[in-house]
Design a protein around this motif. Structure first.
Motif, PDB file in Angstrom:
ATOM      1  N   THR A 104      -3.499   4.616   7.927  1.00  0.00           N
ATOM      2  CA  THR A 104      -4.701   5.293   7.449  1.00  0.00           C
ATOM      3  C   THR A 104      -5.422   5.982   8.601  1.00  0.00           C
ATOM      4  O   THR A 104      -5.895   7.101   8.463  1.00  0.00           O
ATOM      5  CB  THR A 104      -5.637   4.296   6.740  1.00  0.00           C
ATOM      6  OG1 THR A 104      -4.923   3.687   5.668  1.00  0.00           O
ATOM      7  CG2 THR A 104      -6.865   4.983   6.192  1.00  0.00           C
ATOM      8  N   LYS A 105      -5.478   5.317   9.743  1.00  0.00           N
ATOM      9  CA  LYS A 105      -6.133   5.897  10.926  1.00  0.00           C
ATOM     10  C   LYS A 105      -5.436   7.197  11.332  1.00  0.00           C
ATOM     11  O   LYS A 105      -6.085   8.209  11.604  1.00  0.00           O
ATOM     12  CB  LYS A 105      -6.105   4.887  12.069  1.00  0.00           C
ATOM     13  CG  LYS A 105      -6.815   5.326  13.318  1.00  0.00           C
ATOM     14  CD  LYS A 105      -6.890   4.165  14.299  1.00  0.00           C
ATOM     15  CE  LYS A 105      -6.360   4.551  15.636  1.00  0.00           C
ATOM     16  NZ  LYS A 105      -6.368   3.458  16.599  1.00  0.00           N
ATOM     17  N   LYS A 110      -3.159   8.647  -0.002  1.00  0.00           N
ATOM     18  CA  LYS A 110      -2.900   8.436  -1.431  1.00  0.00           C
ATOM     19  C   LYS A 110      -1.744   7.454  -1.649  1.00  0.00           C
ATOM     20  O   LYS A 110      -1.777   6.648  -2.567  1.00  0.00           O
ATOM     21  CB  LYS A 110      -2.585   9.779  -2.087  1.00  0.00           C
ATOM     22  CG  LYS A 110      -2.416   9.713  -3.588  1.00  0.00           C
ATOM     23  CD  LYS A 110      -2.155  11.082  -4.161  1.00  0.00           C
ATOM     24  CE  LYS A 110      -0.658  11.230  -4.261  1.00  0.00           C
ATOM     25  NZ  LYS A 110      -0.195  12.476  -4.802  1.00  0.00           N
ATOM     26  N   ASN A 111      -0.726   7.507  -0.785  1.00  0.00           N
ATOM     27  CA  ASN A 111       0.464   6.672  -0.955  1.00  0.00           C
ATOM     28  C   ASN A 111       0.432   5.369  -0.159  1.00  0.00           C
ATOM     29  O   ASN A 111       1.399   4.614  -0.188  1.00  0.00           O
ATOM     30  CB  ASN A 111       1.716   7.461  -0.586  1.00  0.00           C
ATOM     31  CG  ASN A 111       1.977   8.582  -1.562  1.00  0.00           C
ATOM     32  OD1 ASN A 111       1.735   8.441  -2.750  1.00  0.00           O
ATOM     33  ND2 ASN A 111       2.452   9.699  -1.065  1.00  0.00           N
ATOM     34  N   LYS A 112      -0.664   5.100   0.530  1.00  0.00           N
ATOM     35  CA  LYS A 112      -0.709   3.903   1.382  1.00  0.00           C
ATOM     36  C   LYS A 112      -0.543   2.613   0.597  1.00  0.00           C
ATOM     37  O   LYS A 112      -0.028   1.629   1.104  1.00  0.00           O
ATOM     38  CB  LYS A 112      -1.969   3.860   2.229  1.00  0.00           C
ATOM     39  CG  LYS A 112      -3.204   3.483   1.475  1.00  0.00           C
ATOM     40  CD  LYS A 112      -4.391   3.372   2.385  1.00  0.00           C
ATOM     41  CE  LYS A 112      -5.567   2.937   1.524  1.00  0.00           C
ATOM     42  NZ  LYS A 112      -6.601   2.342   2.248  1.00  0.00           N
ATOM     43  N   PHE A 154       5.355  -4.049  10.890  1.00  0.00           N
ATOM     44  CA  PHE A 154       5.214  -2.833  10.114  1.00  0.00           C
ATOM     45  C   PHE A 154       4.885  -3.159   8.669  1.00  0.00           C
ATOM     46  O   PHE A 154       5.089  -4.270   8.203  1.00  0.00           O
ATOM     47  CB  PHE A 154       6.520  -2.021  10.111  1.00  0.00           C
ATOM     48  CG  PHE A 154       6.947  -1.560  11.452  1.00  0.00           C
ATOM     49  CD1 PHE A 154       6.177  -0.683  12.178  1.00  0.00           C
ATOM     50  CD2 PHE A 154       8.139  -1.986  11.984  1.00  0.00           C
ATOM     51  CE1 PHE A 154       6.575  -0.248  13.433  1.00  0.00           C
ATOM     52  CE2 PHE A 154       8.544  -1.562  13.224  1.00  0.00           C
ATOM     53  CZ  PHE A 154       7.764  -0.688  13.945  1.00  0.00           C
ATOM     54  N   LEU A 155       4.439  -2.143   7.974  1.00  0.00           N
ATOM     55  CA  LEU A 155       4.307  -2.219   6.527  1.00  0.00           C
ATOM     56  C   LEU A 155       5.587  -1.660   5.919  1.00  0.00           C
ATOM     57  O   LEU A 155       6.231  -0.798   6.511  1.00  0.00           O
ATOM     58  CB  LEU A 155       3.127  -1.366   6.063  1.00  0.00           C
ATOM     59  CG  LEU A 155       1.750  -1.767   6.569  1.00  0.00           C
ATOM     60  CD1 LEU A 155       0.717  -0.716   6.172  1.00  0.00           C
ATOM     61  CD2 LEU A 155       1.364  -3.125   6.008  1.00  0.00           C
ATOM     62  N   SER A 167      -1.079  16.707   4.236  1.00  0.00           N
ATOM     63  CA  SER A 167      -0.250  15.586   4.695  1.00  0.00           C
ATOM     64  C   SER A 167      -1.087  14.316   4.862  1.00  0.00           C
ATOM     65  O   SER A 167      -0.676  13.226   4.456  1.00  0.00           O
ATOM     66  CB  SER A 167       0.417  15.951   6.021  1.00  0.00           C
ATOM     67  OG  SER A 167       1.121  14.869   6.531  1.00  0.00           O
ATOM     68  N   GLY A 168      -2.265  14.446   5.448  1.00  0.00           N
ATOM     69  CA  GLY A 168      -3.145  13.290   5.633  1.00  0.00           C
ATOM     70  C   GLY A 168      -3.604  12.704   4.311  1.00  0.00           C
ATOM     71  O   GLY A 168      -3.597  11.484   4.119  1.00  0.00           O
ATOM     72  N   ILE A 169      -3.981  13.573   3.383  1.00  0.00           N
ATOM     73  CA  ILE A 169      -4.415  13.102   2.062  1.00  0.00           C
ATOM     74  C   ILE A 169      -3.260  12.417   1.343  1.00  0.00           C
ATOM     75  O   ILE A 169      -3.439  11.366   0.715  1.00  0.00           O
ATOM     76  CB  ILE A 169      -4.987  14.268   1.233  1.00  0.00           C
ATOM     77  CG1 ILE A 169      -6.330  14.717   1.821  1.00  0.00           C
ATOM     78  CG2 ILE A 169      -5.141  13.884  -0.237  1.00  0.00           C
ATOM     79  CD1 ILE A 169      -6.877  16.000   1.246  1.00  0.00           C
ATOM     80  N   ASN A 170      -2.066  12.988   1.439  1.00  0.00           N
ATOM     81  CA  ASN A 170      -0.893  12.399   0.795  1.00  0.00           C
ATOM     82  C   ASN A 170      -0.594  11.007   1.364  1.00  0.00           C
ATOM     83  O   ASN A 170      -0.250  10.082   0.624  1.00  0.00           O
ATOM     84  CB  ASN A 170       0.312  13.322   0.955  1.00  0.00           C
ATOM     85  CG  ASN A 170       1.449  12.931   0.057  1.00  0.00           C
ATOM     86  OD1 ASN A 170       1.238  12.571  -1.086  1.00  0.00           O
ATOM     87  ND2 ASN A 170       2.653  12.993   0.581  1.00  0.00           N
ATOM     88  N   THR A 171      -0.729  10.852   2.674  1.00  0.00           N
ATOM     89  CA  THR A 171      -0.508   9.551   3.304  1.00  0.00           C
ATOM     90  C   THR A 171      -1.510   8.524   2.792  1.00  0.00           C
ATOM     91  O   THR A 171      -1.141   7.401   2.450  1.00  0.00           O
ATOM     92  CB  THR A 171      -0.598   9.666   4.838  1.00  0.00           C
ATOM     93  OG1 THR A 171       0.431  10.554   5.296  1.00  0.00           O
ATOM     94  CG2 THR A 171      -0.438   8.327   5.514  1.00  0.00           C
TER      95      THR A 171
END
Length: 137
Positions: free
Chosen positions: A109-110, A29-31, A93-94, A23-27
C-alpha cells in the motif's frame, strides 16, 4: 520544431503520470487479494549493470524460494528488492491464498501511495510545462 517537441514531451510526462496513478489505484484496489503471509528464503541475487544513456549503474535482483501447502515455488523474483538482501536471508511476503504464485511486499500500500503521489506530480509538471510553451508563442 523545438517547441513542438517540448510540448510533446510534456504531454508524455502527463500521460505517464496518469498511468502511475491508475497503477497505484489498481494495487490498492487489489490488496485484499493478498490475504496470507509466507516466509521465503533469498536463494539468488543477480547483478548487472544497466546503461541509461550517460550513466551506468548496478541493478540487483533478488530471487526467493518458498513453500505453501507442500507446493514449492522456486526462484521467484522477490517483490522486495532491498539493496541489503543477501543469499540466505528470510523475508516475509503476502500471497494470494487462491493463487500462491502471486506474491507482494508487505508494504504494498505504501508503494502504491508513492506511485499515486509521483503520478500527480508528473501530471501537474507536464501540464504546466505544456501550457507555458503554448502561451510563449
Amino acid at each position: 520544431m523545438k517547441k513542438t517537441f517540448s510540448i510533446f514531451m510534456s504531454v508524455i510526462i502527463a500521460i505517464t503520470g496518469v498511468v502511475m496513478i491508475i497503477s497505484g489505484i489498481n494495487t490498492i484496489k487489489n490488496k485484499d487479494l493478498y490475504d496470507s503471509t509466507v516466509k521465503a528464503t533469498v536463494v539468488d541475487i543477480q547483478e548487472e549493470y544497466e546503461n541509461d544513456g550517460e550513466d551506468s549503474h548496478l541493478v540487483r535482483t533478488a530471487y526467493v524460494d518458498y513453500e505453501i501447502n507442500g507446493v514449492k515455488y522456486e526462484h521467484i523474483e522477490s517483490p522486495e528488492q532491498s539493496g541489503d538482501l543477501e543469499i540466505g536471508d528470510s523475508v516475509e511476503f503476502l500471497y494470494q491464498s487462491k493463487d500462491p504464485s502471486q506474491i507482494a511486499a508487505k508494504d504494498m500500500t505504501k508503494g502504491a501511495v508513492i506511485f499515486i503521489i509521483v503520478g500527480v506530480i508528473a501530471i501537474i509538471a507536464g501540464l504546466i510545462t505544456a501550457i507555458r510553451f503554448l502561451i510563449k508563442r
